[in-house]
Design a protein around this motif. Structure first.
Motif, PDB file in Angstrom:
ATOM      1  N   GLY A 623       0.890  -1.339  -0.024  1.00 55.29           N
ATOM      2  CA  GLY A 623      -0.003   0.049  -0.035  1.00 55.29           C
ATOM      3  C   GLY A 623       0.798   1.190  -0.116  1.00 55.29           C
ATOM      4  N   TYR A 624       0.437   2.193  -0.701  1.00 58.43           N
ATOM      5  CA  TYR A 624       0.975   3.713  -0.604  1.00 58.43           C
ATOM      6  C   TYR A 624       1.202   4.060   0.809  1.00 58.43           C
ATOM      7  N   ILE A 625       2.383   4.841   1.089  1.00 58.63           N
ATOM      8  CA  ILE A 625       2.526   5.473   2.431  1.00 58.63           C
ATOM      9  C   ILE A 625       3.091   6.962   1.897  1.00 58.63           C
ATOM     10  N   LEU A 626       2.409   7.870   2.644  1.00 57.32           N
ATOM     11  CA  LEU A 626       2.714   9.456   2.372  1.00 57.32           C
ATOM     12  C   LEU A 626       4.099   9.561   3.181  1.00 57.32           C
ATOM     13  N   LEU A 627       5.144   9.459   2.934  1.00 59.52           N
ATOM     14  CA  LEU A 627       6.441   9.749   3.557  1.00 59.52           C
ATOM     15  C   LEU A 627       6.610  11.067   4.124  1.00 59.52           C
ATOM     16  N   ASN A 628       6.403  12.069   3.240  1.00 56.39           N
ATOM     17  CA  ASN A 628       6.293  13.305   3.549  1.00 56.39           C
ATOM     18  C   ASN A 628       5.161  13.968   2.341  1.00 56.39           C
ATOM     19  N   ARG A 630       5.635  15.502   0.052  1.00 54.90           N
ATOM     20  CA  ARG A 630       6.056  15.528  -1.416  1.00 54.90           C
ATOM     21  C   ARG A 630       6.564  14.395  -2.018  1.00 54.90           C
ATOM     22  N   ASN A 631       6.373  13.344  -1.167  1.00 54.76           N
ATOM     23  CA  ASN A 631       6.787  11.986  -1.551  1.00 54.76           C
ATOM     24  C   ASN A 631       6.116  10.733  -1.039  1.00 54.76           C
ATOM     25  N   VAL A 632       5.323   9.986  -2.002  1.00 57.51           N
ATOM     26  CA  VAL A 632       4.591   9.020  -1.726  1.00 57.51           C
ATOM     27  C   VAL A 632       5.179   7.777  -2.226  1.00 57.51           C
ATOM     28  N   THR A 633       5.267   6.669  -1.651  1.00 57.45           N
ATOM     29  CA  THR A 633       6.180   5.567  -1.934  1.00 57.45           C
ATOM     30  C   THR A 633       5.232   3.994  -1.699  1.00 57.45           C
ATOM     31  N   LYS A 634       5.423   3.317  -2.812  1.00 60.55           N
ATOM     32  CA  LYS A 634       4.920   1.875  -2.782  1.00 60.55           C
ATOM     33  C   LYS A 634       6.064   1.030  -3.226  1.00 60.55           C
ATOM     34  N   PHE A 677      14.279   1.224  -7.816  1.00 58.24           N
ATOM     35  CA  PHE A 677      13.165   1.837  -7.567  1.00 58.24           C
ATOM     36  C   PHE A 677      12.953   2.847  -8.521  1.00 58.24           C
ATOM     37  N   ASN A 678      11.823   2.969  -9.086  1.00 59.95           N
ATOM     38  CA  ASN A 678      11.367   4.096 -10.149  1.00 59.95           C
ATOM     39  C   ASN A 678      10.934   5.117  -9.498  1.00 59.95           C
ATOM     40  N   THR A 679      11.651   6.141  -9.899  1.00 62.73           N
ATOM     41  CA  THR A 679      11.106   7.657  -9.203  1.00 62.73           C
ATOM     42  C   THR A 679      10.589   8.311 -10.315  1.00 62.73           C
ATOM     43  N   SER A 680       9.138   8.719 -10.181  1.00 63.47           N
ATOM     44  CA  SER A 680       8.667   9.686 -11.190  1.00 63.47           C
ATOM     45  C   SER A 680       8.031  10.850 -10.379  1.00 63.47           C
ATOM     46  N   GLN A 685       4.853  16.348  -6.885  1.00 59.16           N
ATOM     47  CA  GLN A 685       4.957  15.168  -6.067  1.00 59.16           C
ATOM     48  C   GLN A 685       5.888  14.135  -6.432  1.00 59.16           C
ATOM     49  N   THR A 686       6.666  13.686  -5.714  1.00 60.62           N
ATOM     50  CA  THR A 686       7.497  12.390  -6.159  1.00 60.62           C
ATOM     51  C   THR A 686       6.967  10.939  -5.647  1.00 60.62           C
ATOM     52  N   THR A 687       6.826  10.286  -6.825  1.00 61.31           N
ATOM     53  CA  THR A 687       6.366   8.925  -6.210  1.00 61.31           C
ATOM     54  C   THR A 687       7.436   7.713  -6.613  1.00 61.31           C
ATOM     55  N   VAL A 688       7.907   6.807  -5.630  1.00 60.34           N
ATOM     56  CA  VAL A 688       8.701   6.106  -5.662  1.00 60.34           C
ATOM     57  C   VAL A 688       8.013   4.580  -5.766  1.00 60.34           C
ATOM     58  N   VAL A 689       8.248   3.821  -6.844  1.00 66.56           N
ATOM     59  CA  VAL A 689       7.617   2.373  -6.750  1.00 66.56           C
ATOM     60  C   VAL A 689       8.803   1.365  -6.899  1.00 66.56           C
ATOM     61  N   GLY A 690       8.847   0.386  -6.203  1.00 65.31           N
ATOM     62  CA  GLY A 690       9.534  -0.566  -6.370  1.00 65.31           C
ATOM     63  C   GLY A 690       9.618  -1.572  -7.641  1.00 65.31           C
ATOM     64  N   GLU A 691      10.457  -1.974  -8.387  1.00 63.48           N
ATOM     65  CA  GLU A 691      10.200  -2.975  -9.400  1.00 63.48           C
ATOM     66  C   GLU A 691      11.207  -4.067  -9.464  1.00 63.48           C
TER      67      GLU A 691
END
Length: 879
Positions: A623-628, A630-634, A677-680, A685-691
């Motif tokens: 699940g996504y987590i709003l780390l700050n 400007r940065n949401v990560t899954k 980790f793919n950073t978009s 806002q920055t979104t980081v998703v592991g691949e």
């Protein structure tokens, strides 16, 4: 990098060409009895240059190892009340016995002259008085001026470029690694000398059995019973400045204690003194620094790099610590270490971003207030004897932090965002290690248990600031709870024979994490959950292992080979996000350390091995987590696996006879991983998703350092060069990029006390970084000059100049700061009265230019720093 490798090879090859020779034998008196404490010195013919030396033991035996390319060498043998012998011999390994004639030594006048640096075995002793200046007051002031010794900005003491593993006072380790308080507050006048114990093994029963890579420091006081300490009291105008430091200390053969209370709002970061900077031997158990488990964060204002903290830290801190050591019996000790911090820190900065073509991209502003409450209590029972070892450490850490931020982003048309993060955390730990002899073998049992509970809650208002999640919400909230249980247990059996110590070991490590997160938006007083923003993850690692360690020591050679076999089982389960991952893998992780004393002055060492690492709870959640804001990560991936291969080597030269210390080091590391980790970035806002993607990274680094003390000029000088190169793969906006960068660092430092009316300290550093992928070059330069003038007795005028520059592609930002002080010393009372003006120019903004490799953008930052301060201070020793 090739230059450093070539230089290291050349030095090593040269040593092999001029192969080392050994002369050994006995020295007798003319009564044919062995003569102890005689000196045997090998010198170059016709040059009176000492190659190496030795002192005979109680049986008259000596052994001298040296390196020389000459055909002949001189051997000089001296002893008190005996006639000196000087003979010439072939440059070869040989046995030479000497007989000295008795001859009375007539002493017309006795002058006691202390040597600056002396070496006996693996211990190097520094005469503290030889390196101090009139402006120095504490041990820390003098320590950083000693050849071969450095003190980092965080207070860590380095010897020959490596951190020490122990800090003793009169042979006792009161602070258990947190030596900052003593180093900063122990008056120099209480210290007789400082000893560096090379390759120090702190567990006595393992000395000469288990090799150690690091050195330790022992501070020898002038008196066996010493009541001392340091205090300061300051008032100033900025307005309303204060600074109070009270650090009384007592050192006796059976009891040592240090009390410490410090409070200020002048930017002095005193709370860092409680951090552990040295960690001893692994056989002493597990001890860790404790800090906030910062999953969630508010946006933070920038802080300048390479700048003294007191230039920019707006604080209101209260820090108290108490440390006690007492002998319960001959070998048993009890220690209690406690500290408490209450701190409030304010920061403010703005930044402007420019695209690669130089066009304007964005302007943003951030303001923070960080509130910290932190407590620690530690209790240690230990026995460190020649025939047994026991140590039990029980520790509690508590943290109650609240961080507040106000942020504005020009791209986002919303009003200023209010952000708040609360993060209480509690941790309990117990570490046990025991070593007992059994039938000429050593049995070691170790156990570590830890439980930690972290709660964090981040709120952002208006919710529109988090635009791509909930663009219409009044407020947005992210909650997180992480419970962590960890235990490691092992048992080993060690036995020694003919210089070998073999230690088979079995153990099991277990970690359990339970991560709970939920996210909701509030609109019109009604809260609603967010789909895809919930986690209920149970993550477990179990790692049984077997390993065998081989230690060998003979003469100047030591080696340690460890060969562990690890059986790893990892599971990650979260029904909410359909996460059901597992991994079972056996890994082999051999490690080798070896050291050889080429001569009395030269030493070479090497370290290499393989290691494997696996993902933690931080690396896999669905699940996504709003780390700050400007940065949401899954990170919905397989369990991360990485394999590293590493090797390093060091060549050292330390010659107390001419006060030269030199070391050269090279290291190489390569790492493979199955996750990237793919950073978009959507403009806000920055979104980081592991691949799942196999990738490899590598790095190599080198260091050359040379230091020398010039007694005639009372000058200690050193130069240092470092080079690092790295290659790795990153994914930005779905595009893979090969990142290649190289960095060169140069530094010089010297201090001079030649003139009775002047002392000077100077440090300068240059860092050149080249990001080859983006063709971006960054240059950083900083220097610090401190000069003290003593126009008449007991009067001191001080001047400090800090200058810092940053440059990107020929665009430069420069910052200069100046301080001036006047000090009057009441010598008999051991008290100083000082008037100091900090930041004379009243510069209140620090400008820096940097590069963001993720977005290929230039970043210009303006950071608020402390304006001009005027302080009146009284400094004193407690005794």
């Amino acid at each position: 990098m090739k230059k450093i490798a070539s230089l290291a090879f050349l030095l090593f090859f040269t040593t092999l060409i001029f192969a080392q020779k050994t002369i050994s034998g006995k020295v007798y008196g003319d009564d044919k009895k062995p003569l102890p404490s005689a000196s045997v010195t090998v010198e170059e013919v016709g040059k009176n240059a000492i190659l190496s030396y030795a002192i005979t033991d109680s049986n008259g035996n000596y052994k001298v190892t040296f390196t020389s390319g000459d055909a002949k060498i001189n051997v000089k043998v001296k002893a008190f009340n005996h006639k000196t012998i000087i003979n010439q011999y072939e440059n070869a390994t040989q046995t030479l016995n000497f007989t000295l004639e008795e001859q009375a030594t007539e002493i017309k006048e006795v002058k006691l002259k202390t040597k600056l640096v002396t070496k006996r075995g693996d211990t190097i002793s520094y005469d503290l008085k030889s390196f101090e200046s009139k402006a120095d007051r504490t041990l820390a002031d003098v320590l950083k001026k000693m050849p071969g010794v450095e003190v980092n900005k965080d207070g860590t003491i380095l010897y020959q470029g490596e951190a020490i593993n122990k800090f003793y006072v009169n042979g006792k380790d009161l602070m258990e690694g947190g030596y900052g308080t003593i180093n900063n507050s122990l008056p120099k006048d209480a210290v007789q000398k400082v000893e560096i114990m090379e390759n120090h093994q702190p567990v006595k029963i393992l000395q000469d059995k288990v090799a150690s890579e690091n050195a330790a420091i022992n501070v020898k006081l002038k008196n066996s019973v010493t009541m001392t300490g340091r205090g300061e009291a300051s008032l100033g105008v900025e307005p309303g400045l204060w600074n109070l430091k009270l650090s009384p200390m007592l050192f006796t053969p059976k009891v040592q204690w240090v009390l410490n209370y410090k409070t200020n709002n002048v930017g002095d970061q005193v709370e860092k003194e409680g951090q552990m900077l040295a960690f001893g031997s692994r056989f002493e158990g597990v001890r860790r620094n404790f800090s906030g488990n910062s999953w969630l964060n508010v946006e933070g204002a920038a802080t300048p790099s390479n700048v003294p903290v007191n230039r920019y830290l707006f604080n209101k801190v209260h820090y108290f610590s108490a440390n006690l050591l007492t002998n319960l019996s001959k070998d048993w000790e009890f220690k209690a270490n406690t500290n408490y911090t209450n701190n409030e820190v304010e920061r403010e900065s703005n930044e402007t971003r420019y695209n690669a073509d130089g066009s304007f991209y964005n302007y943003s502003y951030k303001s923070n207030t960080f509130y910290t409450n932190q407590a620690k209590g530690e209790f240690i029972f230990s026995k460190n004897a020649n025939k047994s070892f026991f140590k039990n450490t029980t520790t509690y850490n508590g943290l109650w932090n609240t961080d507040v931020a106000t942020a504005f982003d020009q791209i986002n048309s919303a009003q200023n965002a209010k952000q708040r993060n609360t993060s209480p955390s509690n941790s309990f730990q117990n570490s046990l290690s025991a070593i007992i002899p059994w039938k000429e073998k050593l049995v070691n049992v170790m156990s570590f248990v830890s439980y930690r509970d972290d709660n964090q809650s981040l709120s952002v208002s208006p919710g529109a600031y988090v635009t791509n999640i909930s663009p219409t919400a009044d407020e947005f909230n992210q909650n997180l709870n992480l419970k962590t249980f960890e235990t490691t247990n092992s048992a080993s059996l060690a036995f020694s024979k003919s210089g070998f110590t073999i230690t088979p070991e079995v153990g099991i490590n277990y970690t359990s994490n339970n991560l709970l997160t939920d996210t909701y938006a509030i609109n019109g007083g009604v809260s609603s959950g967010m789909n895809g923003y919930t986690n209920d993850l149970k993550f477990q690692k179990i790692n049984p292992y077997v390993q065998t360690t081989f230690n060998f020591k003979k003469g100047g050679f030591e080696a340690n080979l460890t060969f562990p076999i690890n059986f790893n089982k990892i599971t990650a389960e979260d029904a909410t996000n359909n996460v059901d991952k597992s991994l079972n893998k056996t890994t082999y992780e051999p490690r080798l350390y070896a050291k050889y004393d080429l001569t009395s002055f030269w030493k070479i060492s090497g370290f290499g091995g393989l290691s494997n690492a696996f993902g933690s709870v931080n690396d896999i959640y669905g699940g996504y987590i709003l780390l700050n804001p400007r940065n949401v990560t899954k990170k919905e991936t397989d369990i991360q696996q990485s394999n590293s291969k590493f090797v390093s080597s060091t060549l050292e030269y330390r010659n107390p006879l001419n006060n030269i210390f030199f070391n050269i080091n090279y290291g190489y590391n390569t790492r493979t991983s199955n996750i990237i980790f793919n950073t978009s970035y959507n403009g806000l806002q920055t979104t980081v998703v592991g691949e799942n993607l196999d990738n490899t990274s590598s790095s190599n680094s080198g260091r050359v350092e040379l230091g020398k003390y010039f007694p005639k000029f009372k000058t200690n000088a050193s130069v240092r060069y470092g080079l690092s190169e790295s290659k790795y793969l990153q994914k930005i906006q779905d595009q893979l990029q090969d990142i290649k960068s190289a960095s060169n660092t140069y530094s010089i430092k010297f201090n001079n006390n030649y003139f009775s009316w002047l002392s000077v300290d100077y440090n300068a550093g240059w860092t050149l970084t080249n990001n080859k992928t983006f063709k971006n070059k960054t240059k950083l330069f900083n220097h610090n000059l401190s000069a003290y003038i003593y126009p008449i007795k007991d009067h001191t005028i001080g001047f400090t100049w800090d200058d810092l520059q940053s440059n990107i592609n020929n665009v430069t930002r420069r910052n200069s700061f100046y301080d001036v002080s006047y000090q009057y010393s009441l010598t008999k009372e051991k008290m100083d009265i000082e008037l100091k003006v900090v930041n004379i120019a009243n510069t209140n903004s620090f400008q820096t230019i940097g590069f963001d490799s993720n977005l290929n953008q230039t970043v210009v930052s303006n950071i608020n720093i402390r304006p001009r301060q005027v302080l009146l201070t009284v400094k004193f020793n407690f005794k």
